[in-house]
Design an enzyme around this catalytic site. Structure first.
Site, PDB file in Angstrom:
ATOM      1  N   LYS A  17       0.854  -1.314   0.204  1.00  0.00           N
ATOM      2  CA  LYS A  17       0.042   0.058   0.242  1.00  0.00           C
ATOM      3  C   LYS A  17       1.077   1.092   0.132  1.00  0.00           C
ATOM      4  CE  LYS A  17      -4.242  -2.045   1.986  1.00  0.00           C
ATOM      5  NZ  LYS A  17      -5.358  -1.358   3.377  1.00  0.00           N
ATOM      6  N   ASP A  57      -9.450   2.574   0.844  1.00  0.00           N
ATOM      7  CA  ASP A  57     -10.330   1.753   3.226  1.00  0.00           C
ATOM      8  C   ASP A  57     -11.732   2.849   4.274  1.00  0.00           C
ATOM      9  OD1 ASP A  57      -9.182  -0.636   2.698  1.00  0.00           O
ATOM     10  OD2 ASP A  57      -7.282   0.227   2.573  1.00  0.00           O
TER      11      ASP A  57
END
Length: 291
Positions: A76, A112
């Protein structure tokens, strides 16, 4: 039902993700929408690659006609250097979990954060946001903290066993939300912070199958709190179970898992997914995994 003949080829790049529920969630919703959609896990462990190879894998995927990638651990942050554009919230978090491929360019997003925010808005629309305590500031915790503040939380206290990490996260978030208070506390300050809070959010791994237990003394939770958890294996963690017993408003970890998938699906296809249908399918898949 959509009648478009557009086809979509999506990948999930990460380590140990072959059993992820995200690909079947996307594919089932696409089928219900009448879309041609194939979502393939690209498991680094299985193909003998490292997280550092994420850029090379994305470029190969682009050349082979992929439309987008979801990105997970350990990529990420690594993926940032391979992007052509990045959204404001992903830049603030310095983490990307969705990469769109548009005209040959890689565009980074973070669902997210938006997934937790949309789940909170959809399932706890009346949750009081004067004061919230968040447990855990690593991984998902960064995205959730941003989402809480972006959703209108006025006073956010971050707790982490690593107090320096909590302080660093608070300092990084504060400039983006100048009208809010963002602070950090150690164990000594946790109890009074929870007593004064409207909501308690767990972003630690405590409560997972492999990390049993509760991230906080459950006696601190009262019926006046609302409670959220990011864990979905199991979805009924000790924290969630206790909160439901007390009659609290509860946002379980499945809501965030579905929320990030809902937002990624919308970004990739431009089609509005059915959140409730995806939630039902997700819970069915979880039930099938139970021993």
């Amino acid at each position: 039902m959509s009648t478009t003949q557009e086809s979509y080829l999506i990948g999930l790049i990460g380590d140990g993700i072959t059993a992820s529920l995200t690909p079947p969630m996307h594919e089932a919703e696409a089928a219900a929408q009448g879309l041609h959609y194939l979502y393939r896990p690209v498991d680094l462990a299985l193909i003998g690659r490292s997280g550092e190879d994420v850029g090379e894998l994305m470029r190969a995927g682009r050349d082979l006609g992929f439309n987008a990638f979801n990105i997970t651990h350990p990529c990420k942050q690594i993926v940032l250097e391979h992007l052509d554009e990045i959204s404001e919230r992903a830049a603030a978090l310095q983490a990307v979990n969705t990469v769109l491929i548009r005209d040959g360019k890689f565009i980074g997003e973070n669902t997210d954060q938006s997934g937790f925010a949309s789940a909170l808005a959809a399932e706890l629309p009346d949750a009081a946001k004067d004061k919230v305590v968040q447990l855990g500031t690593g991984g998902a915790g960064s995205a959730v903290a941003y989402a809480l503040l972006d959703s209108g939380v006025q006073d956010l206290t971050l707790f982490d066993l690593d107090l320096d990490r909590a302080k660093e996260r608070a300092a990084a978030l504060a400039p983006h939300f100048p009208s809010a208070r963002v602070g950090a506390t150690d164990a000594a300050g946790l109890e009074p912070a929870v007593e004064q809070a409207n909501g308690v959010v767990n972003c630690t791994p405590i409560g997972m199958h492999h990390h049993p237990g509760a991230p906080i003394d459950l006696e601190l939770i009262t019926a006046e709190h609302w409670v959220a958890d990011v864990i979905y294996l199991p979805v009924d963690t000790p924290l969630v179970t206790r909160a439901r017993e007390l009659g609290c408003q509860v946002l379980d970890g499945g809501a965030m898992a579905v929320g990030q998938a809902v937002d990624a699906f919308r970004l990739i296809t431009g089609v509005e997914p059915d959140r409730q249908r995806m939630r039902v399918h997700f819970l069915e898949m979880l039930a099938d995994q139970q021993p």
